[in-house]
Write a protein that holds these residues in place. Structure first.
Motif, PDB file in Angstrom:
ATOM      1  N   LYS A 145       0.835  -1.194   0.000  1.00  0.00           N
ATOM      2  CA  LYS A 145       0.000   0.000   0.000  1.00  0.00           C
ATOM      3  C   LYS A 145       0.875   1.251   0.000  1.00  0.00           C
ATOM      4  O   LYS A 145       1.987   1.248   0.531  1.00  0.00           O
ATOM      5  CB  LYS A 145      -0.930   0.018   1.223  1.00  0.00           C
ATOM      6  CG  LYS A 145      -2.038  -1.024   1.180  1.00  0.00           C
ATOM      7  CD  LYS A 145      -3.017  -0.843   2.323  1.00  0.00           C
ATOM      8  CE  LYS A 145      -4.174  -1.819   2.210  1.00  0.00           C
ATOM      9  NZ  LYS A 145      -5.176  -1.633   3.303  1.00  0.00           N
ATOM     10  N   ALA A 146       0.338   2.294  -0.600  1.00  0.00           N
ATOM     11  CA  ALA A 146       1.006   3.590  -0.617  1.00  0.00           C
ATOM     12  C   ALA A 146       0.188   4.560   0.220  1.00  0.00           C
ATOM     13  O   ALA A 146      -1.034   4.613   0.111  1.00  0.00           O
ATOM     14  CB  ALA A 146       1.135   4.114  -2.050  1.00  0.00           C
ATOM     15  N   ASN A 147       0.856   5.313   1.070  1.00  0.00           N
ATOM     16  CA  ASN A 147       0.158   6.286   1.899  1.00  0.00           C
ATOM     17  C   ASN A 147       1.147   7.347   2.385  1.00  0.00           C
ATOM     18  O   ASN A 147       2.358   7.210   2.244  1.00  0.00           O
ATOM     19  CB  ASN A 147      -0.543   5.609   3.089  1.00  0.00           C
ATOM     20  CG  ASN A 147       0.426   4.787   3.917  1.00  0.00           C
ATOM     21  OD1 ASN A 147       1.623   4.794   3.678  1.00  0.00           O
ATOM     22  ND2 ASN A 147      -0.087   4.086   4.899  1.00  0.00           N
ATOM     23  N   VAL A 148       0.591   8.388   2.976  1.00  0.00           N
ATOM     24  CA  VAL A 148       1.388   9.422   3.624  1.00  0.00           C
ATOM     25  C   VAL A 148       1.582   9.002   5.074  1.00  0.00           C
ATOM     26  O   VAL A 148       0.605   8.612   5.741  1.00  0.00           O
ATOM     27  CB  VAL A 148       0.684  10.793   3.530  1.00  0.00           C
ATOM     28  CG1 VAL A 148       1.478  11.867   4.261  1.00  0.00           C
ATOM     29  CG2 VAL A 148       0.504  11.191   2.065  1.00  0.00           C
ATOM     30  N   PRO A 149       2.792   9.057   5.614  1.00  0.00           N
ATOM     31  CA  PRO A 149       3.054   8.466   6.935  1.00  0.00           C
ATOM     32  C   PRO A 149       2.471   9.229   8.104  1.00  0.00           C
ATOM     33  O   PRO A 149       2.703   8.837   9.246  1.00  0.00           O
ATOM     34  CB  PRO A 149       4.596   8.447   7.001  1.00  0.00           C
ATOM     35  CG  PRO A 149       5.027   9.550   6.113  1.00  0.00           C
ATOM     36  CD  PRO A 149       4.017   9.591   4.995  1.00  0.00           C
ATOM     37  N   HIS A 150       1.723  10.295   7.872  1.00  0.00           N
ATOM     38  CA  HIS A 150       1.127  11.047   8.975  1.00  0.00           C
ATOM     39  C   HIS A 150      -0.199  11.629   8.504  1.00  0.00           C
ATOM     40  O   HIS A 150      -0.425  11.770   7.295  1.00  0.00           O
ATOM     41  CB  HIS A 150       2.067  12.177   9.436  1.00  0.00           C
ATOM     42  CG  HIS A 150       2.522  13.064   8.322  1.00  0.00           C
ATOM     43  ND1 HIS A 150       3.761  12.933   7.733  1.00  0.00           N
ATOM     44  CD2 HIS A 150       1.899  14.070   7.665  1.00  0.00           C
ATOM     45  CE1 HIS A 150       3.893  13.819   6.773  1.00  0.00           C
ATOM     46  NE2 HIS A 150       2.767  14.525   6.701  1.00  0.00           N
ATOM     47  N   PRO A 151      -1.088  11.955   9.411  1.00  0.00           N
ATOM     48  CA  PRO A 151      -2.380  12.513   9.003  1.00  0.00           C
ATOM     49  C   PRO A 151      -2.240  13.936   8.480  1.00  0.00           C
ATOM     50  O   PRO A 151      -1.329  14.672   8.868  1.00  0.00           O
ATOM     51  CB  PRO A 151      -3.211  12.464  10.298  1.00  0.00           C
ATOM     52  CG  PRO A 151      -2.195  12.515  11.395  1.00  0.00           C
ATOM     53  CD  PRO A 151      -1.001  11.775  10.879  1.00  0.00           C
ATOM     54  N   CYS A 152      -3.154  14.302   7.597  1.00  0.00           N
ATOM     55  CA  CYS A 152      -3.190  15.683   7.108  1.00  0.00           C
ATOM     56  C   CYS A 152      -3.982  16.554   8.093  1.00  0.00           C
ATOM     57  O   CYS A 152      -4.680  16.056   8.965  1.00  0.00           O
ATOM     58  CB  CYS A 152      -3.835  15.734   5.720  1.00  0.00           C
ATOM     59  SG  CYS A 152      -2.886  14.890   4.437  1.00  0.00           S
ATOM     60  N   GLY A 153      -3.853  17.850   7.911  1.00  0.00           N
ATOM     61  CA  GLY A 153      -4.548  18.780   8.792  1.00  0.00           C
ATOM     62  C   GLY A 153      -3.741  19.223   9.984  1.00  0.00           C
ATOM     63  O   GLY A 153      -4.312  19.721  10.960  1.00  0.00           O
ATOM     64  N   LEU A 154      -2.413  19.043   9.935  1.00  0.00           N
ATOM     65  CA  LEU A 154      -1.558  19.501  11.030  1.00  0.00           C
ATOM     66  C   LEU A 154      -1.144  20.949  10.777  1.00  0.00           C
ATOM     67  O   LEU A 154      -0.672  21.278   9.692  1.00  0.00           O
ATOM     68  CB  LEU A 154      -0.313  18.611  11.151  1.00  0.00           C
ATOM     69  CG  LEU A 154      -0.579  17.119  11.401  1.00  0.00           C
ATOM     70  CD1 LEU A 154       0.743  16.367  11.462  1.00  0.00           C
ATOM     71  CD2 LEU A 154      -1.362  16.925  12.689  1.00  0.00           C
ATOM     72  N   TRP A 155      -1.301  21.793  11.776  1.00  0.00           N
ATOM     73  CA  TRP A 155      -0.967  23.210  11.652  1.00  0.00           C
ATOM     74  C   TRP A 155      -0.030  23.596  12.805  1.00  0.00           C
ATOM     75  O   TRP A 155      -0.450  24.145  13.809  1.00  0.00           O
ATOM     76  CB  TRP A 155      -2.236  24.074  11.696  1.00  0.00           C
ATOM     77  CG  TRP A 155      -3.215  23.698  10.643  1.00  0.00           C
ATOM     78  CD1 TRP A 155      -4.254  22.821  10.762  1.00  0.00           C
ATOM     79  CD2 TRP A 155      -3.244  24.168   9.298  1.00  0.00           C
ATOM     80  NE1 TRP A 155      -4.936  22.698   9.592  1.00  0.00           N
ATOM     81  CE2 TRP A 155      -4.344  23.529   8.662  1.00  0.00           C
ATOM     82  CE3 TRP A 155      -2.456  25.047   8.560  1.00  0.00           C
ATOM     83  CZ2 TRP A 155      -4.656  23.753   7.329  1.00  0.00           C
ATOM     84  CZ3 TRP A 155      -2.790  25.270   7.239  1.00  0.00           C
ATOM     85  CH2 TRP A 155      -3.862  24.630   6.630  1.00  0.00           C
ATOM     86  N   PRO A 156       1.255  23.284  12.670  1.00  0.00           N
ATOM     87  CA  PRO A 156       2.185  23.571  13.772  1.00  0.00           C
ATOM     88  C   PRO A 156       2.449  25.055  13.974  1.00  0.00           C
ATOM     89  O   PRO A 156       2.951  25.445  15.025  1.00  0.00           O
ATOM     90  CB  PRO A 156       3.461  22.840  13.357  1.00  0.00           C
ATOM     91  CG  PRO A 156       3.388  22.778  11.872  1.00  0.00           C
ATOM     92  CD  PRO A 156       1.932  22.630  11.538  1.00  0.00           C
ATOM     93  N   GLU A 157       2.112  25.888  13.001  1.00  0.00           N
ATOM     94  CA  GLU A 157       2.362  27.319  13.112  1.00  0.00           C
ATOM     95  C   GLU A 157       1.089  28.083  12.790  1.00  0.00           C
ATOM     96  O   GLU A 157       0.275  27.656  11.953  1.00  0.00           O
ATOM     97  CB  GLU A 157       3.488  27.760  12.163  1.00  0.00           C
ATOM     98  CG  GLU A 157       4.823  27.121  12.494  1.00  0.00           C
ATOM     99  CD  GLU A 157       5.890  27.444  11.469  1.00  0.00           C
ATOM    100  OE1 GLU A 157       7.052  27.628  11.866  1.00  0.00           O
ATOM    101  OE2 GLU A 157       5.559  27.521  10.272  1.00  0.00           O
ATOM    102  N   ASP A 158       0.917  29.210  13.466  1.00  0.00           N
ATOM    103  CA  ASP A 158      -0.258  30.045  13.283  1.00  0.00           C
ATOM    104  C   ASP A 158      -0.123  30.827  11.979  1.00  0.00           C
ATOM    105  O   ASP A 158       0.858  31.529  11.751  1.00  0.00           O
ATOM    106  CB  ASP A 158      -0.390  31.006  14.469  1.00  0.00           C
ATOM    107  CG  ASP A 158      -1.685  31.803  14.397  1.00  0.00           C
ATOM    108  OD1 ASP A 158      -2.508  31.530  13.500  1.00  0.00           O
ATOM    109  OD2 ASP A 158      -1.871  32.685  15.244  1.00  0.00           O
ATOM    110  N   LEU A 159      -1.132  30.704  11.110  1.00  0.00           N
ATOM    111  CA  LEU A 159      -1.087  31.400   9.831  1.00  0.00           C
ATOM    112  C   LEU A 159      -1.714  32.783   9.893  1.00  0.00           C
ATOM    113  O   LEU A 159      -1.659  33.537   8.919  1.00  0.00           O
ATOM    114  CB  LEU A 159      -1.812  30.587   8.749  1.00  0.00           C
ATOM    115  CG  LEU A 159      -1.253  29.206   8.441  1.00  0.00           C
ATOM    116  CD1 LEU A 159      -1.995  28.586   7.266  1.00  0.00           C
ATOM    117  CD2 LEU A 159       0.230  29.284   8.131  1.00  0.00           C
TER     118      LEU A 159
END
Length: 240
Positions: A145-159
Motif C-alpha cells: 500500500k502507498a500512503n502518507v506516513p502522517h495525518p493531514c490537517g496539522l498546523w504547527p504554526e499560526d497562519l
C-alpha cells in the motif's frame, strides 16, 4: 613629511573587527540558507511511502444455499481477483467455532479455488465466538500500500497575522499542511503502488504499425495516420 601609519595595535584591532564581521555574516548565511531545517517542498514534508497493509473481507455466515449468498460469492471472486494481482503471501481465513461458520468454510474454499486461489495458498484457523450474531468468516492477505506516513490537517504554526510563522510571512514559504491532501489522494488512487517506486518495463512495439510506417517511408509517402472526421458529432450538452 612623514606619512601617517597606523600603529600595530590599531592594525590588529581592524583585523579582529573584519574577522568578527566575516564570522557573523557566515553564521547568518548558514542559519538561514545552508542549514535551513524546514522542508521547502511538499514532497519532502509529505512523502508517499510504501508499506505492507492488510486487505480484508468479512463474511457473515449462515445465509444462502450452501452457506453463502450470491452477493458473498461475488465479493469472494472480487477478493480473489485482487489477491492474484496484488497479493503477497497466502490468503488467511479465520473460521468461527459456530456451526454456521464450519458449514460455510467449504463453500468459501471452493469459491476461492474457482476464482484462481490454489488450496495450497489458503491458511485457515479457528477462533472462538460469543454467539451466533458474531459468527463472521474473516479473509485477509498482505498487500503493498502507498500512503502518507502522517495525518493531514496539522498546523504547527499560526497562519494568522502576527502568528508564529515568521519565515512563512517574510519569505513566502509554503505552510506545513500545503500539499498533504494531494499526496494522500495520489497514494490512494494509484493502481499499483510499485509504480511510485520505479517505472514499468517498456511494452513491445506494435509490429504491424511499425512495418506500415517503414513501407510508407521507403516509398516516400506520408507516414502519419489519417482519421475520418465525417461521423464525428459534438455533444450539445450545456447549450450552444
Amino acid at each position: 613629511m612623514t606619512p601617517h601609519r597606523p600603529s600595530q595595535h590599531a592594525r590588529r584591532l581592524v583585523a579582529a573587527l573584519l574577522a568578527g564581521s566575516g564570522l557573523a555574516l557566515g553564521g547568518c548565511h548558514a542559519d538561514r540558507i545552508v542549514n535551513e531545517a524546514y522542508p521547502t517542498t511538499y514532497q519532502q514534508r509529505h512523502p508517499i511511502v510504501l508499506s505492507e497493509g492488510a486487505a480484508r473481507l468479512d463474511l457473515p455466515v449462515g445465509g444462502g444455499a450452501g452457506g453463502l449468498t450470491e452477493r458473498q460469492r461475488q465479493d469472494i471472486r472480487a477478493f480473489a481477483a485482487d489477491w492474484r494481482k496484488n497479493g503477497r503471501g497466502p490468503v488467511g481465513m479465520m473460521i468461527p467455532d459456530a456451526a454456521a461458520g464450519v458449514h460455510s468454510s467449504p463453500a468459501i474454499r471452493n469459491t476461492l479455488a474457482a476464482a484462481g486461489v490454489p488450496s495450497t495458498q489458503i491458511v485457515s484457523r479457528r477462533y472462538p465466538v460469543d454467539g451466533p450474531e458474531t459468527a463472521v468468516v474473516k479473509l485477509g492477505y498482505v498487500k503493498l500500500k502507498a500512503n502518507v506516513p502522517h495525518p493531514c490537517g496539522l498546523w504547527p504554526e499560526d497562519l494568522g497575522h502576527g502568528g508564529g510563522d515568521y519565515y512563512g510571512a517574510s519569505q513566502n514559504r509554503e505552510y506545513w499542511n500545503f500539499g498533504c491532501a494531494t499526496q494522500a489522494n495520489l497514494a490512494a488512487q494509484v493502481a499499483d503502488p510499485e509504480d511510485l517506486a520505479r517505472p514499468r518495463a517498456q511494452s513491445p512495439v506494435y509490429a504491424a504499425r511499425r512495418q506500415t510506417v517503414i513501407e510508407k517511408h521507403r516509398d516516400g509517402e506520408d507516414t502519419t495516420t489519417n482519421y475520418r472526421q465525417e461521423d464525428v458529432e459534438v455533444s450539445e450538452v450545456g447549450g450552444k
